[in-house]
Enzyme design. Structure first.
Site, PDB file in Angstrom:
ATOM      1  N   ASN A 167      81.423  38.330  29.410  1.00 33.50           N
ATOM      2  CA  ASN A 167      81.459  36.861  29.542  1.00 33.50           C
ATOM      3  C   ASN A 167      82.357  36.354  30.666  1.00 33.50           C
ATOM      4  O   ASN A 167      82.046  35.375  31.336  1.00 33.50           O
ATOM      5  CB  ASN A 167      81.805  36.210  28.205  1.00 33.50           C
ATOM      6  CG  ASN A 167      83.166  36.593  27.702  1.00 33.50           C
ATOM      7  OD1 ASN A 167      83.627  37.702  27.927  1.00 33.50           O
ATOM      8  ND2 ASN A 167      83.834  35.684  27.043  1.00 33.50           N
TER       9      ASN A 167
ATOM     10  N   THR B  39      83.432  42.012  17.446  1.00 32.65           N
ATOM     11  CA  THR B  39      84.153  42.544  16.285  1.00 32.65           C
ATOM     12  C   THR B  39      83.492  43.810  15.742  1.00 32.65           C
ATOM     13  O   THR B  39      84.187  44.763  15.356  1.00 32.65           O
ATOM     14  CB  THR B  39      84.264  41.444  15.208  1.00 32.65           C
ATOM     15  OG1 THR B  39      85.075  40.396  15.755  1.00 32.65           O
ATOM     16  CG2 THR B  39      84.915  41.950  13.932  1.00 32.65           C
TER      17      THR B  39
ATOM     18  N   GLU C  95      98.017  41.103  23.942  1.00 30.53           N
ATOM     19  CA  GLU C  95      98.121  41.331  25.375  1.00 30.53           C
ATOM     20  C   GLU C  95      98.823  40.122  25.965  1.00 30.53           C
ATOM     21  O   GLU C  95      99.127  39.164  25.274  1.00 30.53           O
ATOM     22  CB  GLU C  95      96.728  41.548  25.958  1.00 30.53           C
ATOM     23  CG  GLU C  95      96.096  42.804  25.359  1.00 30.53           C
ATOM     24  CD  GLU C  95      94.762  43.190  25.960  1.00 30.53           C
ATOM     25  OE1 GLU C  95      94.259  42.474  26.827  1.00 30.53           O
ATOM     26  OE2 GLU C  95      94.235  44.227  25.547  1.00 30.53           O
TER      27      GLU C  95
ATOM     28  N   THR D 264      81.736  46.065  17.446  1.00 28.08           N
ATOM     29  CA  THR D 264      82.071  47.172  18.353  1.00 28.08           C
ATOM     30  C   THR D 264      83.535  47.570  18.155  1.00 28.08           C
ATOM     31  O   THR D 264      83.871  48.762  18.154  1.00 28.08           O
ATOM     32  CB  THR D 264      81.849  46.764  19.829  1.00 28.08           C
ATOM     33  OG1 THR D 264      80.658  46.009  19.935  1.00 28.08           O
ATOM     34  CG2 THR D 264      81.780  47.968  20.743  1.00 28.08           C
TER      35      THR D 264
ATOM     36  N   CYS E 244      85.193  33.367  24.454  1.00 29.17           N
ATOM     37  CA  CYS E 244      85.649  33.677  23.096  1.00 29.17           C
ATOM     38  C   CYS E 244      86.531  32.559  22.540  1.00 29.17           C
ATOM     39  O   CYS E 244      86.710  32.461  21.332  1.00 29.17           O
ATOM     40  CB  CYS E 244      86.397  35.002  23.089  1.00 29.17           C
ATOM     41  SG  CYS E 244      87.713  35.048  24.322  1.00 29.17           S
TER      42      CYS E 244
ATOM     43  N   GLY F  79      85.884  42.697  23.258  1.00 27.70           N
ATOM     44  CA  GLY F  79      84.449  42.635  22.999  1.00 27.70           C
ATOM     45  C   GLY F  79      84.197  42.139  21.589  1.00 27.70           C
ATOM     46  O   GLY F  79      85.053  41.490  20.975  1.00 27.70           O
TER      47      GLY F  79
END
Ligand code: NDP
Length: 480
Positions: free
Chosen positions: A150, A228, A461, A230, A282, A226
């Site tokens: 995205n 949930t 992060e 995965t 997201c 990515g």
């Protein structure tokens, strides 16, 4: 047809299998380049290169590592137009968005971590005249970085930059759906003179390349952004191998609007938080809860503004809503609109595929869609749609708004509109989300920790926490 290549040990190379996958332009549905269909053999080559480079890179003075990162930032800025064009063609996003947000932010990531590492420090604790206990922070090793489609270059560099700054070497995989800017980044790294093997980029499918990185027995750390599902799969492989894991996953973010908000500011920002990048961010607010006293006014204004949003050619500088990233994703979004109707929702605007004319007639477009009349517990309001689709629902009390906001399995971000300071703080305290935006959206100082709670992920992060993640603390105690 233009062929993208893997970037391994400082060189652009074909995959071992010599096979390639089609890369589609979502604006017109045509194949416009080929990408390596890599597998575990390419991942192994990338790993060997990264392992070989680690010995030197991990002890390269941080000032020197910083210079490489700053050079890469400079080259991204210099190639702004080329990268923005590539990202728009790859992803379907309006070129203006790529030019003003995605690509500048990718440069900012390298700049931020390239300078941040110069100021990163660890702690020492003096135990009076008994001992000194200090923490050594050492780069973990070869880091595996996997990112989604995205915000292709923005999220790819958000992982790679701190990893490299911290002294790790990297095996990275961009999404197979949007590989072009990662490929151009390889060329930039070569031009910047980054030592061979420090960064390796392997293109291909998640189930092959991604899986090979995650299950590689000597890659001790995985940074993944990515979906949930995965993420859960990755965790099931990585956890028994005791890998360090950062998982940035899906969201279903609430946007809570109180009657006392600054209405005009709220409306302008809500347009963006609902439909920017075709709703494929997201952090978009896809569940909009509005205090009942302004619900009808908001509904009329929001629908009227949304109807004026023109869906068009992503390469046109005026376009606000471009193409959906892929045919399969377009189908998924349309299936959720059908589900919403079955669940009793009323489509206030949009709700259908858009067919553009001429060259773009086979592109993947959806009209921005607003739905009302749904219970907050229904699937449309619980599952991530990840497209230009929002629901609106009235509420009567703060408690009710909070209950609805907190009712999903996700907890990535949230948005609150109110001029009541006490209420703003109270909601920030009580909402289940890793990020709370009050009277704004997408504003962030890169020094703050970023990430979600519940099924939106684990680990943080951003800021120096990223350096903590890419380094291992060693506790050293010396007796005096
Ligand atoms: P996916 O989970 O499908 O893919 C993400 C990455 O993982 C891609 O590179 C993909 O490769 C790869 N992958 C797929 N399967 C595997 C596997 N078995 N092992 C290892 N890697 C694998 O997500 P999307 O690309 O569809 O991205 C959209 C999702 O990302 C949304 O849920 C969104 O909310 C989330 N997201 C979260 C963010 C956050 O910060 N929390 C930020 C941005 C997005 P390939 O594409 O080739 O299949």
């Amino acid at each position: 047809m233009y062929k993208l290549l893997n970037y391994i040990n400082g060189k652009l190379v074909e995959p071992v299998s010599k096979t390639f996958l089609d890369n589609y332009n979502p604006a017109n549905g045509k194949v416009y380049s080929l990408i390596p269909d890599s597998d575990e053999k390419d991942v192994e080559l990338a790993y060997q290169a990264a392992k070989g480079a680690f010995a030197e890179w991990s002890i390269t003075p941080k000032e020197k590592r910083s210079k490489y990162l700053l050079k890469i930032a400079e080259l991204i800025e210099k190639n702004l137009d080329k990268l923005a064009l590539a990202e728009s063609i790859d992803n379907g996003k309006p070129v203006k968005l790529a030019k003003t947000v995605d690509i500048p932010r990718a440069a900012a990531n390298f700049h931020f971590y390239g300078t941040g590492i110069l100021h990163y420090s660890s702690h020492a604790h003096a135990m009076e005249n008994t001992a000194i206990n200090y923490t050594l922070r050492q780069p973990v090793g070869v880091a595996g970085c996997i990112s989604p489609w995205n915000l292709p270059l923005y999220l790819f560099t958000w992982k790679i930059a701190p990893a490299l700054a911290a002294g790790c070497t990297v095996v990275a995989k961009p999404s197979e759906v949007t590989p072009m800017t990662a490929h151009l980044l390889s060329e930039i790294c070569i031009e910047a003179g980054l030592p061979p093997g420090v960064l390796n980029i392997v293109h291909g499918l998640g189930g092959k390349v991604g899986n090979a990185i995650v299950s590689h027995k000597n890659i001790p750390l995985i940074s993944f952004t990515g979906g949930t599902t995965t993420g859960a799969h990755i965790a099931s492989i990585a956890a028994p191998m005791f890998k360090k894991l950062s998982l940035e996953l899906g969201g279903k973010n609430p946007n809570i609007i109180f009657a006392d908000c600054d209405y005009e500011k709220m409306l302008i920002t809500t347009m963006l938080s609902s439909f920017a990048n075709q709703g494929q961010i997201c952090l978009c607010g896809s569940r909009i809860y509005v205090e009942r006293s302004i619900y009808e006014k908001f509904k009329a204004d929001f629908v009227s503004k949304t109807k004026k949003l023109i869906v068009g050619d992503p390469l046109n500088e005026e376009t606000k809503i471009g193409a959906i990233v892929s045919k399969s994703h377009q189908e998924k979004i349309l299936s959720y609109i059908e589900l919403a109707k079955k669940e009793g929702g009323t489509i206030l605007c949009g709700g259908q595929e858009i067919k553009l004319e001429g060259e773009l007639s086979k592109g993947y477009y959806i009209a921005p869609t607003i739905i009302e009349g749904l219970n907050h517990t229904c699937r449309t309001n619980q599952e991530e749609i990840f497209g230009p689709v929002v629901t609106i629902t009235p509420f009567d009390t703060e408690e009710q708004a909070l209950e609805m906001a907190n009712s999903t399995r996700y907890g990535l971000a949230s948005i609150v509109w109110t001029e009541n300071l006490t209420r703003a703080h109270r909601i920030a305290n009580n909402i289940h989300a890793g990020i709370v935006w009050i009277n704004c959206w997408l504003l962030r100082d890169l020094r703050t920790p970023f990430g979600g709670v519940k099924d939106s992920g684990v680990g943080r992060e951003g800021g120096f926490e990223a350096f903590d993640f890419f380094t291992e603390p060693k506790n050293v105690c010396i007796k005096l």
